[in-house]
Design a protein around this motif. Structure first.
Motif, PDB file in Angstrom:
ATOM      1  N   ARG A 128       0.823  -1.207   0.000  1.00  0.00           N
ATOM      2  CA  ARG A 128       0.000   0.000   0.000  1.00  0.00           C
ATOM      3  C   ARG A 128       0.857   1.256   0.000  1.00  0.00           C
ATOM      4  NH1 ARG A 128      -2.002   2.767   4.596  1.00  0.00           N
ATOM      5  NH2 ARG A 128      -1.838   0.963   5.984  1.00  0.00           N
ATOM      6  N   VAL A 129       0.471   2.218  -0.854  1.00  0.00           N
ATOM      7  CA  VAL A 129       1.064   3.549  -0.883  1.00  0.00           C
ATOM      8  C   VAL A 129      -0.084   4.543  -0.984  1.00  0.00           C
ATOM      9  CG1 VAL A 129       2.606   5.142  -2.075  1.00  0.00           C
ATOM     10  CG2 VAL A 129       3.133   2.705  -2.055  1.00  0.00           C
ATOM     11  N   ASN A 130      -0.141   5.487  -0.057  1.00  0.00           N
ATOM     12  CA  ASN A 130      -1.266   6.440  -0.055  1.00  0.00           C
ATOM     13  C   ASN A 130      -0.921   7.671   0.768  1.00  0.00           C
ATOM     14  OD1 ASN A 130      -1.886   4.144   2.142  1.00  0.00           O
ATOM     15  ND2 ASN A 130      -2.542   6.136   2.941  1.00  0.00           N
ATOM     16  N   PRO A 131      -1.554   8.812   0.469  1.00  0.00           N
ATOM     17  CA  PRO A 131      -1.410   9.975   1.340  1.00  0.00           C
ATOM     18  C   PRO A 131      -2.039   9.694   2.701  1.00  0.00           C
ATOM     19  CG  PRO A 131      -2.361  10.579  -0.785  1.00  0.00           C
ATOM     20  CD  PRO A 131      -2.401   9.095  -0.703  1.00  0.00           C
ATOM     21  N   ASN A 132      -1.415  10.240   3.745  1.00  0.00           N
ATOM     22  CA  ASN A 132      -1.947  10.112   5.098  1.00  0.00           C
ATOM     23  C   ASN A 132      -2.351  11.496   5.591  1.00  0.00           C
ATOM     24  OD1 ASN A 132      -1.643  10.199   8.185  1.00  0.00           O
ATOM     25  ND2 ASN A 132      -1.635   8.006   7.778  1.00  0.00           N
ATOM     26  N   THR A 133      -3.596  11.643   6.034  1.00  0.00           N
ATOM     27  CA  THR A 133      -4.131  12.958   6.400  1.00  0.00           C
ATOM     28  C   THR A 133      -3.923  13.314   7.866  1.00  0.00           C
ATOM     29  OG1 THR A 133      -6.333  12.008   6.788  1.00  0.00           O
ATOM     30  CG2 THR A 133      -5.877  12.886   4.579  1.00  0.00           C
ATOM     31  N   GLY A 134      -3.087  12.570   8.587  1.00  0.00           N
ATOM     32  CA  GLY A 134      -2.799  12.916   9.974  1.00  0.00           C
ATOM     33  C   GLY A 134      -2.031  14.212  10.104  1.00  0.00           C
ATOM     34  N   VAL A 135      -1.244  14.552   9.087  1.00  0.00           N
ATOM     35  CA  VAL A 135      -0.562  15.841   8.963  1.00  0.00           C
ATOM     36  C   VAL A 135      -0.927  16.362   7.579  1.00  0.00           C
ATOM     37  CG1 VAL A 135       1.652  17.047   8.887  1.00  0.00           C
ATOM     38  CG2 VAL A 135       1.315  15.144  10.501  1.00  0.00           C
ATOM     39  N   TRP A 136      -1.620  17.505   7.530  1.00  0.00           N
ATOM     40  CA  TRP A 136      -2.208  17.958   6.266  1.00  0.00           C
ATOM     41  C   TRP A 136      -2.160  19.479   6.220  1.00  0.00           C
ATOM     42  CZ3 TRP A 136      -8.032  16.614   4.989  1.00  0.00           C
ATOM     43  CH2 TRP A 136      -8.324  17.003   3.680  1.00  0.00           C
ATOM     44  N   LEU A 137      -1.407  20.014   5.285  1.00  0.00           N
ATOM     45  CA  LEU A 137      -1.252  21.460   5.140  1.00  0.00           C
ATOM     46  C   LEU A 137      -2.040  21.941   3.931  1.00  0.00           C
ATOM     47  CD1 LEU A 137       0.229  24.090   6.022  1.00  0.00           C
ATOM     48  CD2 LEU A 137       2.048  23.445   4.419  1.00  0.00           C
ATOM     49  N   ASP A 177      -8.298  -2.752  -2.328  1.00  0.00           N
ATOM     50  CA  ASP A 177      -9.479  -3.481  -1.868  1.00  0.00           C
ATOM     51  C   ASP A 177     -10.186  -2.700  -0.771  1.00  0.00           C
ATOM     52  OD1 ASP A 177      -8.122  -3.908   0.536  1.00  0.00           O
ATOM     53  OD2 ASP A 177      -7.646  -6.003   0.117  1.00  0.00           O
ATOM     54  N   GLU A 178     -11.168  -3.345  -0.130  1.00  0.00           N
ATOM     55  CA  GLU A 178     -11.981  -2.639   0.863  1.00  0.00           C
ATOM     56  C   GLU A 178     -11.189  -2.233   2.104  1.00  0.00           C
ATOM     57  OE1 GLU A 178     -12.094  -6.993   1.711  1.00  0.00           O
ATOM     58  OE2 GLU A 178     -12.365  -5.735  -0.069  1.00  0.00           O
ATOM     59  N   ARG A 179     -10.021  -2.811   2.314  1.00  0.00           N
ATOM     60  CA  ARG A 179      -9.150  -2.438   3.430  1.00  0.00           C
ATOM     61  C   ARG A 179      -7.947  -1.623   2.942  1.00  0.00           C
ATOM     62  NH1 ARG A 179     -11.182  -2.669   8.308  1.00  0.00           N
ATOM     63  NH2 ARG A 179      -9.068  -2.883   9.131  1.00  0.00           N
ATOM     64  N   TYR A 180      -8.002  -1.165   1.710  1.00  0.00           N
ATOM     65  CA  TYR A 180      -6.968  -0.326   1.084  1.00  0.00           C
ATOM     66  C   TYR A 180      -5.664  -1.075   0.808  1.00  0.00           C
ATOM     67  CZ  TYR A 180     -10.178   3.435   2.160  1.00  0.00           C
ATOM     68  OH  TYR A 180     -11.296   4.217   2.236  1.00  0.00           O
ATOM     69  N   ARG A 181      -5.659  -2.369   0.909  1.00  0.00           N
ATOM     70  CA  ARG A 181      -4.478  -3.119   0.478  1.00  0.00           C
ATOM     71  C   ARG A 181      -4.316  -2.944  -1.025  1.00  0.00           C
ATOM     72  NH1 ARG A 181      -7.116  -6.226   4.306  1.00  0.00           N
ATOM     73  NH2 ARG A 181      -5.878  -6.749   6.150  1.00  0.00           N
ATOM     74  N   TRP A 182      -3.088  -2.827  -1.457  1.00  0.00           N
ATOM     75  CA  TRP A 182      -2.729  -2.594  -2.858  1.00  0.00           C
ATOM     76  C   TRP A 182      -3.082  -1.185  -3.325  1.00  0.00           C
ATOM     77  CZ3 TRP A 182       0.367  -6.250  -4.789  1.00  0.00           C
ATOM     78  CH2 TRP A 182       0.299  -7.538  -4.244  1.00  0.00           C
ATOM     79  N   ALA A 183      -3.383  -0.271  -2.417  1.00  0.00           N
ATOM     80  CA  ALA A 183      -3.634   1.123  -2.821  1.00  0.00           C
ATOM     81  C   ALA A 183      -2.378   1.695  -3.472  1.00  0.00           C
ATOM     82  CB  ALA A 183      -4.028   1.965  -1.607  1.00  0.00           C
ATOM     83  N   ARG A 184      -2.594   2.503  -4.506  1.00  0.00           N
ATOM     84  CA  ARG A 184      -1.467   3.073  -5.254  1.00  0.00           C
ATOM     85  C   ARG A 184      -1.975   4.262  -6.059  1.00  0.00           C
ATOM     86  NH1 ARG A 184      -0.801  -1.401 -10.156  1.00  0.00           N
ATOM     87  NH2 ARG A 184      -2.973  -1.295 -10.866  1.00  0.00           N
ATOM     88  N   PRO A 185      -1.079   5.095  -6.591  1.00  0.00           N
ATOM     89  CA  PRO A 185      -1.547   6.216  -7.416  1.00  0.00           C
ATOM     90  C   PRO A 185      -2.401   5.727  -8.576  1.00  0.00           C
ATOM     91  CG  PRO A 185       0.771   6.473  -6.892  1.00  0.00           C
ATOM     92  CD  PRO A 185       0.383   5.092  -6.436  1.00  0.00           C
ATOM     93  N   GLY A 186      -3.498   6.395  -8.800  1.00  0.00           N
ATOM     94  CA  GLY A 186      -4.375   6.047  -9.913  1.00  0.00           C
ATOM     95  C   GLY A 186      -4.151   6.975 -11.086  1.00  0.00           C
ATOM     96  N   ARG A 187      -5.221   7.277 -11.798  1.00  0.00           N
ATOM     97  CA  ARG A 187      -5.111   8.178 -12.949  1.00  0.00           C
ATOM     98  C   ARG A 187      -4.781   9.596 -12.524  1.00  0.00           C
ATOM     99  NH1 ARG A 187     -10.861   7.350 -15.522  1.00  0.00           N
ATOM    100  NH2 ARG A 187     -11.313   7.521 -13.292  1.00  0.00           N
ATOM    101  N   GLY A 188      -5.229   9.970 -11.333  1.00  0.00           N
ATOM    102  CA  GLY A 188      -4.975  11.321 -10.858  1.00  0.00           C
ATOM    103  C   GLY A 188      -5.884  12.337 -11.533  1.00  0.00           C
ATOM    104  N   ASN A 189      -5.811  13.575 -11.075  1.00  0.00           N
ATOM    105  CA  ASN A 189      -6.644  14.656 -11.609  1.00  0.00           C
ATOM    106  C   ASN A 189      -5.985  15.982 -11.270  1.00  0.00           C
ATOM    107  OD1 ASN A 189      -7.163  15.006  -8.846  1.00  0.00           O
ATOM    108  ND2 ASN A 189      -9.105  13.902  -8.946  1.00  0.00           N
ATOM    109  N   GLN A 190      -6.714  17.078 -11.458  1.00  0.00           N
ATOM    110  CA  GLN A 190      -6.130  18.392 -11.196  1.00  0.00           C
ATOM    111  C   GLN A 190      -5.800  18.590  -9.730  1.00  0.00           C
ATOM    112  OE1 GLN A 190      -9.293  17.795 -11.742  1.00  0.00           O
ATOM    113  NE2 GLN A 190     -10.640  19.265 -10.693  1.00  0.00           N
ATOM    114  N   PHE A 191      -6.522  17.921  -8.847  1.00  0.00           N
ATOM    115  CA  PHE A 191      -6.223  18.044  -7.419  1.00  0.00           C
ATOM    116  C   PHE A 191      -4.899  17.355  -7.078  1.00  0.00           C
ATOM    117  CE2 PHE A 191     -11.041  18.120  -7.123  1.00  0.00           C
ATOM    118  CZ  PHE A 191     -11.103  19.506  -6.962  1.00  0.00           C
TER     119      PHE A 191
END
Length: 267
Positions: A128-137, A177-191
Motif C-alpha cells: 500500500r502507498v497512499n497519502p496520510n491525512t494525519g498531517v495535512w497542510l 481493496d476494501e481495506r486499502y491493500r494494494w492502494a497506489r496512485p491512480g489516474r490522478g486529476n487536477q487536485f
C-alpha cells in the motif's frame, strides 16, 4: 466549541495576523492525549513560526472504525474549511501526533503553485502507498475549497478511513481493496497535480510497542517494515488503542526537552 485559540508571542505577517493556524480536535477518549501530550508540542511549533492554535472539543469519538470514531474523523473537513476562511494556511495535526522538532516551518515544503501538502505513507506489508491525512497542510485559495468540496461530496468512506478514504477518492487514487491493500496512485486529476509531497519525517509512524491487543485498522505486523527516518519532525502514534497510545506518547514526550534542534532559519 473551540478549546484554545492562541497566537500570543508568535511571529506575524505584515498584516499583523498569524501566518496560519494549527488545527486539531479530540473527543472524550483522546482529550487527555491531546491536551497533556500533543498540544504542548503544537504550541511550541506555533510560537516559533507564527501560527495560531485552534483545538476543538468534540462531543464524541471512538475506537477503530466504529460510528463515533468515523464521525470524529470527519469533523476534520469542517474544521479545516473554517480555518481556511480566516487564515492564509491551515495545518491539520491529528491528536495522536507529537511534533518532536520545531527547527523547520512545514510551509517551506508547499510549492508556490500548489494548494496542499501531504506525506506519502508506505506500507510494504499491505502493498500500500497512499497519502496520510494525519498531517495535512492547506493554503487558503479556491483550489483548496474546491478540493474540500470534492471530499465532502465523496462523503465518509466505509472501512477504517472515513476522511482519508474520501481524500483518496477526491484525488482519483486507486484505493485497492476494501481495506486499502494494494492502494497506489491512480489516474490522478487536477487536485493531485496541485498536491505537494512533504518529507516523510513530517508524518513518521511510531513503530514501537504494537501487539495484536492494542492496534486497530492495520495489523501489528504491518508496522514492522515501514520506512523510517531518523530524528523526524512529526511522530504519529496511529492505529493504537487510547491506553497504549497515551503510554507510548508520554514516554516519547519526556525525551523532547533534551532533543537537539537547529536554530530557526532566517525568514
Amino acid at each position: 466549541m473551540v478549546m484554545s485559540v492562541s497566537s500570543g508571542g508568535v511571529r506575524r505577517a505584515r498584516s499583523g495576523r498569524p501566518r496560519g493556524a494549527v488545527v486539531t480536535a479530540a473527543g472524550p477518549q483522546m482529550r487527555a492525549i491531546l491536551h497533556e501530550l500533543a498540544l504542548p508540542t503544537f504550541h511550541r511549533f506555533a510560537r516559533r513560526w507564527g501560527y495560531a492554535v485552534l483545538a476543538e472539543e468534540l462531543s464524541t469519538d471512538g475506537a477503530g472504525a466504529d460510528p463515533s470514531a468515523q464521525q470524529a474523523k470527519w469533523a476534520k473537513i469542517r474544521l479545516l474549511r473554517e480555518a481556511l476562511a480566516n487564515f492564509p494556511l491551515a495545518l491539520w495535526l491529528d491528536a495522536d501526533v507529537l511534533l518532536t522538532r520545531d527547527d523547520e516551518d512545514i510551509a517551506s515544503h508547499l510549492h508556490p503553485d500548489h494548494f496542499q501538502a501531504l506525506v506519502m505513507e508506505h506500507v510494504p506489508y499491505e502493498h500500500r502507498v497512499n497519502p496520510n491525512t494525519g498531517v495535512w497542510l492547506l493554503r487558503s485559495c479556491p483550489a483548496a475549497f474546491a478540493f474540500l468540496d470534492a471530499v465532502r461530496t465523496a462523503g465518509p468512506q466505509p472501512g477504517p478511513w472515513a476522511d482519508q478514504g474520501a481524500v483518496l477518492a477526491a484525488l482519483d487514487w486507486d484505493r485497492g481493496d476494501e481495506r486499502y491493500r494494494w492502494a497506489r496512485p491512480g489516474r490522478g486529476n487536477q487536485f493531485l497535480a496541485g498536491t505537494s509531497w512533504l518529507p516523510p519525517g513530517w508524518n513518521q509512524p511510531y513503530l514501537g510497542g504494537r501487539t495484536a491487543e492494542n492496534v486497530f485498522n492495520s495489523s501489528a505486523q504491518s508496522y514492522a517494515d515501514r520506512p523510517v527516518v531518523s530524528h523526524p519532525h512529526a511522530l504519529h502514534f496511529m492505529g493504537m488503542s487510547p491506553a497504549a497510545r497515551y503510554r507510548h506518547m508520554a514516554a516519547v514526550a519526556k525525551t523532547l526537552s533534551v532533543m537537539d534542534v537547529a536554530p530557526a532559519r532566517p525568514r
